[in-house]
Design a protein around this motif. Structure first.
Motif, mmCIF file in Angstrom:
data_model
loop_
_atom_site.group_PDB
_atom_site.id
_atom_site.type_symbol
_atom_site.label_atom_id
_atom_site.label_comp_id
_atom_site.label_asym_id
_atom_site.label_seq_id
_atom_site.Cartn_x
_atom_site.Cartn_y
_atom_site.Cartn_z
ATOM 1 N N ASP A 1 2.590 -2.938 -9.825
ATOM 2 C CA ASP A 1 1.236 -2.899 -10.371
ATOM 3 C C ASP A 1 1.045 -1.618 -11.176
ATOM 4 N N GLY B 1 1.435 2.094 -3.863
ATOM 5 C CA GLY B 1 0.982 1.007 -4.728
ATOM 6 C C GLY B 1 1.793 -0.241 -4.482
ATOM 7 N N ARG B 2 1.337 -1.351 -5.038
ATOM 8 C CA ARG B 2 2.028 -2.613 -4.832
ATOM 9 C C ARG B 2 3.234 -2.696 -5.748
ATOM 10 N N THR C 1 0.866 -1.176 0.000
ATOM 11 C CA THR C 1 0.000 0.000 0.000
ATOM 12 C C THR C 1 0.905 1.229 0.000
ATOM 13 N N GLY D 1 -0.106 1.898 -12.089
ATOM 14 C CA GLY D 1 -0.435 3.029 -11.222
ATOM 15 C C GLY D 1 0.486 3.199 -10.026
ATOM 16 N N ALA D 2 1.376 2.249 -9.781
ATOM 17 C CA ALA D 2 2.315 2.376 -8.655
ATOM 18 C C ALA D 2 3.319 3.480 -8.965
#
Length: 126
Positions: free
Chosen positions: A65, A97-98, A45, A67-68
């Motif tokens: 991922d 993000g992951r 997160t 958008g990270a």
């Protein structure tokens, strides 16, 4: 004690440690010939903004991922596998993000060198 001059680290055998970024698997802290440490860090997160007084970190993105991103002194840097970034002392940073990173830390990681930043303050006022 081994008489081998090389060292191995199997990150699948190293226990994870909670950190502001997620879970870190840290290697080579006990190797005097190596000036730093190497961490595989799993971020799930948004990490807490922080900086280091003395440590330089080099993040190599292994997985990310869509958008990270990394936030570096307020700049948003989208990440993808293969991206590498050097984070000198004093740069306020966090991962959002992951993602999974390889983090090369010089000098050796010292948890007392990590300074968490209050997100409600101006990030550059530290």
């Amino acid at each position: 004690m081994s008489d081998k001059r090389y060292r191995l680290a199997d990150f699948n055998q190293i226990p994870g440690v909670a950190c502001p970024c997620g879970t870190a698997f840290r290697a080579f802290a006990d190797v005097p010939e190596f000036p730093g440490t190497i961490h595989r860090t799993e971020i799930h997160t948004a990490a807490r903004p922080h900086f280091h007084r003395k440590l330089t970190e080099t993040y190599y993105i292994l997985e990310a991922d869509p958008g990270a991103f990394l936030e570096l002194d307020g700049d948003v840097i989208p990440v993808h596998p293969g991206l590498c970034v050097i984070i000198p002392p004093g740069v306020v940073h966090r991962a959002v993000g992951r993602m999974v990173i390889l983090n090369i830390v010089v000098p050796k990681f010292d948890p007392s060198d990590e300074v968490l930043v209050d997100e409600s303050k101006d990030l550059h006022s530290e």
